[in-house]
Structures are given as C-alpha cells and as structure tokens.
Enzyme design. Structure first.
Site, PDB file in Angstrom:
ATOM      1  CE1 TYR A 268     -29.289   7.671  64.749  1.00  0.00           C
ATOM      2  CE2 TYR A 268     -27.452   8.987  63.969  1.00  0.00           C
ATOM      3  CZ  TYR A 268     -27.955   7.999  64.800  1.00  0.00           C
ATOM      4  OH  TYR A 268     -27.122   7.339  65.659  1.00  0.00           O
ATOM      5  CG  HIS A 318     -31.793  11.249  68.479  1.00  0.00           C
ATOM      6  ND1 HIS A 318     -31.618  10.698  67.224  1.00  0.00           N
ATOM      7  CD2 HIS A 318     -31.371  10.305  69.360  1.00  0.00           C
ATOM      8  CE1 HIS A 318     -31.119   9.486  67.351  1.00  0.00           C
ATOM      9  NE2 HIS A 318     -30.956   9.229  68.635  1.00  0.00           N
TER      10      HIS A 318
END
Ligand SMILES: *[C@@H]1O[C@H](CO)[C@@H](O)[C@H](O)[C@H]1NC(C)=O
Ligand SMILES: *[C@@H]1O[C@H](CO)[C@@H](O)[C@H](O)[C@H]1NC(C)=O
Ligand SMILES: *[C@@H]1O[C@H](CO)[C@@H](O)[C@H](O)[C@H]1NC(C)=O
Length: 342
Positions: A268, A318
C-alpha cells in the site's frame, strides 16, 4: 429565422439550467432538513445549495500554470481524477465493498469494529460537514510545499522558501524546532497515523491517515476518553490537538493512489506518496522538498544522524522505487517541482 434560433437557444439554456438544478438538488437535498415545502423554504434551499455548489466546484485557479490542467500530458490525464474526494466527510463516508475490503487488509486488523458504528462515533467528535481544503478561498492561486523527511534537507537552507508557500504540508514525526533554516517553521497541515503521531501547534490541521478501523477509533478516544493506548505498538492515549483541527484522509482516496498512481506497486502507499497525490488535488502549484535520498545515497531522516536508517525501504510494504518514479514523472511534465537539497 434569427428569432427562431434565439428562441431555441433560450429554451436550451432553460433546459440546461433545469437539469443542472435538479441533479444538484438530488445530489445534495438529502443533507437538507426538509420539513415543509413552503415557497420560502424552497428559495432558502436553492440558495443554500447554490452556495454549496460554489463551494464544492473546483476552485478557480489564477496561477500562471494550474497543475490540474488537462491536455498537457496523457500520462497525467490517465491518472488524475478530480472526482475522487481527498477527505472523509459525513456525506462521502460510504465505502464501496471493493474499497472497504482492500482497506481492511492493509494492516490485517484482527477483530475490526463495525465501520458504520465507528464512523458515526467519529463524526460526533470531529467536524464532518465540510471539506475545508476544497472550499473556495479568496486566494486564487494556492501554492503548496510538501515537505518530506529526507536527510537531503540538512544544510539545504530551504526554510524561508518553504515558509513562503500558502500551504505547508509535513508528515509523521517531522520536527521543525531546531531545523528552521533548512525545513522552515510554518506548517498548515500535518499528515500522520496513530503510530507516527506528534503534537502540533494550535493552528495546524492534523490530517489523520487511517490504515485501519482502529485508527479512526483511536482519534475519537485520544480526543475524549483516552481508552486506546496500544495498536500494534504503544500510541498516545490522549492528544492535545483540538477536535475541530482534525481532518481524515479518505480510504477511497488511498485506494485511488494505489490503483491509479502506483498501479498496484507495493502492498500500500507510503505517507509520502499519499501526501504528494493529496496535494495535487488541493493545490494549484506543488513544490516538493525532502523527498528521495541525499547526495550520498542515504535514506535517513533529516533530524537523525543515522545514515543506515531507511530500513523501511526493504520491508516490502511500500515500493519506494516506484513511488519515486511517479514523483519524478510528475516533475518531468512540470506538474510539480522537486527541490533535491544536498
Ligand atoms: C473517477 O472517480 C469517480 C469517483 O470515484 C469514478 O466514479 C470514476 O469512474 C472515475 N473516473 C475514471 C476515469 O476513472
Ligand atoms: C454500512 O451501511 C450501509 C448503508 O448505509 C450498508 O450498505 C453497508 O453494508 C454497511 N456496512 C457495514 C460494514 O456494515
Ligand atoms: C501559527 O501560530 C504561530 C504562533 O503561535 C504563528 O507564528 C504562525 O504564523 C501561525 N501559522 C499560521 C499558518 O497561521
């Protein structure tokens, strides 16, 4: 002939106006308290709705170049979607099933509370009616500085330049005290989540970036009863930030960043890229400071003396490289400017 054309035009104009007002009323009337339908009531509601329309329509931009302008880059036009709302309000809080299930998986919350109940509690505490960032302001060209936390800010002397922006957005633990020469002292908005919380000055808006339902419960608790003091790590049970200074980043906007801008890279988006795309929607010009490594390739924070920091880049949560590619591409088409520091 001319008379007929003029009449047709008149009819068309009225028709367009009618459709416009009707669709607008349909969109917004559910917020209005409709107890009776006196003509006076109708007039009041129409003018209220008109006011709202002026408020919610895109702010007029008077900059020399406005970043939302279409037709500059197909890459940008494919990704940028004006209609996705950056902030969660009581009116736009309904999440689509696909968004809800995506968001629920981000931090794999074990026993999530009911979202509807949580939202009801949330908007009893924080203001949920207006989206203050999208309101029309007298200022027609909103220049924003988004300040990341990279060590490349050390010795950059960007402080006064950063403070010269209308909005200054910072994130997570970022301090300014002691670093004013390089990072500035002004902050208008500070993005963070419970685990990255820091206290803010009285006139700074906190933008809570919720990665789970517990984060929404925490902000309620932290401004009222103080019962939540642990998420996956200890978090502050009470915060001094005033309730009416709290804004909530929209989970659907997060998914939009992930789908449209990151094309599904990483698990995400990071707070950094979430702040950058957020700024594209609320600003007319965006300058980025403190993004990327320093000139020696180090990823430490500007307030730390630990060049090996930045281990977060390797956790796989990430995709730092893809996120950097997105900001670099935005800069290459002059949608943002990147100040690289030292
Ligand atoms: C833009 O966002 C809106 C609201 O989420 C959505 O309905 C629409 O399909 C999106 N448009 C594009 C082109 O993706
Ligand atoms: C929340 O309420 C909406 C209707 O207002 C409903 O469609 C949705 O399923 C509810 N969500 C949950 C998680 O209960
Ligand atoms: C916030 O308040 C401080 C004084 O406490 C002031 O110096 C600063 O200019 C204010 N910032 C904004 C953005 O109004």
């Amino acid at each position: 002939m001319a008379a007929i054309r003029r009449r047709t035009l008149k009819v068309l104009t009225l028709l367009v106006l009618f459709i416009f007002l009707t669709s607008f009323l349909l969109n917004y009337s559910h917020n209005a308290v409709t107890t009776s339908w006196f003509p006076k009531q109708i007039v009041i509601e129409l003018s209220e709705n008109f006011k709202k329309l002026m408020t919610y329509s895109h702010r007029p931009c008077t900059c020399a170049r406005c970043l939302s302008q279409r037709g500059v880059s197909p890459w940008f036009d494919e990704r940028f979607n004006w209609s996705v709302q950056p902030l969660l309000t009581a009116q736009n809080a309904l999440l689509e099933d696909s968004t809800y299930s995506w968001w629920l998986k981000l931090q794999r919350e074990k026993r999530p509370s009911d979202l509807n109940d949580t939202l009801k509690m949330l908007f009893r505490v924080v203001p949920g009616n207006v989206d203050p960032l999208l309101q029309k302001k007298s200022q027609g060209c909103r220049r924003c500085a988004v300040v990341g936390n990279s060590g490349n800010l050390r010795g950059s002397e960007y402080g006064s330049q950063i403070d010269g922006h209308d909005f200054v957005l910072r994130m997570n633990k970022a301090p300014t005290a002691g670093f004013e020469v390089d990072v500035g002292s002004k902050t208008t908005h500070h993005l963070m989540y419970p685990e990255s919380f820091r206290e803010l000055a009285h006139n700074v808006s906190m933008v809570l970036v919720p990665f789970k339902i517990l984060d929404l419960e925490w902000v309620v608790s932290a401004t009222t009863t103080g019962t939540i003091s642990h998420t996956y790590v200890p978090v502050p049970a009470k915060i001094k930030v005033k309730k009416d200074q709290i804004l909530i980043y929209h989970p659907a906007f997060m998914k939009y960043v992930f789908d449209s801008w990151l094309q599904g890279h990483g698990r995400y988006p990071s707070t950094g890229i979430l702040s950058v795309i957020f700024s594209l929607h609320v600003c007319d010009e965006v300058d980025l400071y403190g993004f990327g490594a320093d000139s020696k390739g180090n990823w430490h924070h500007y307030w730390e003396n630990n060049p090996s920091a930045g281990a977060f880049r390797k956790t796989g949560v990430h995709d730092g490289d893809f996120e950097s590619l997105v900001t670099a591409t935005l800069a290459s088409i002059d949608k943002v400017r990147i100040f690289k520091g030292r």
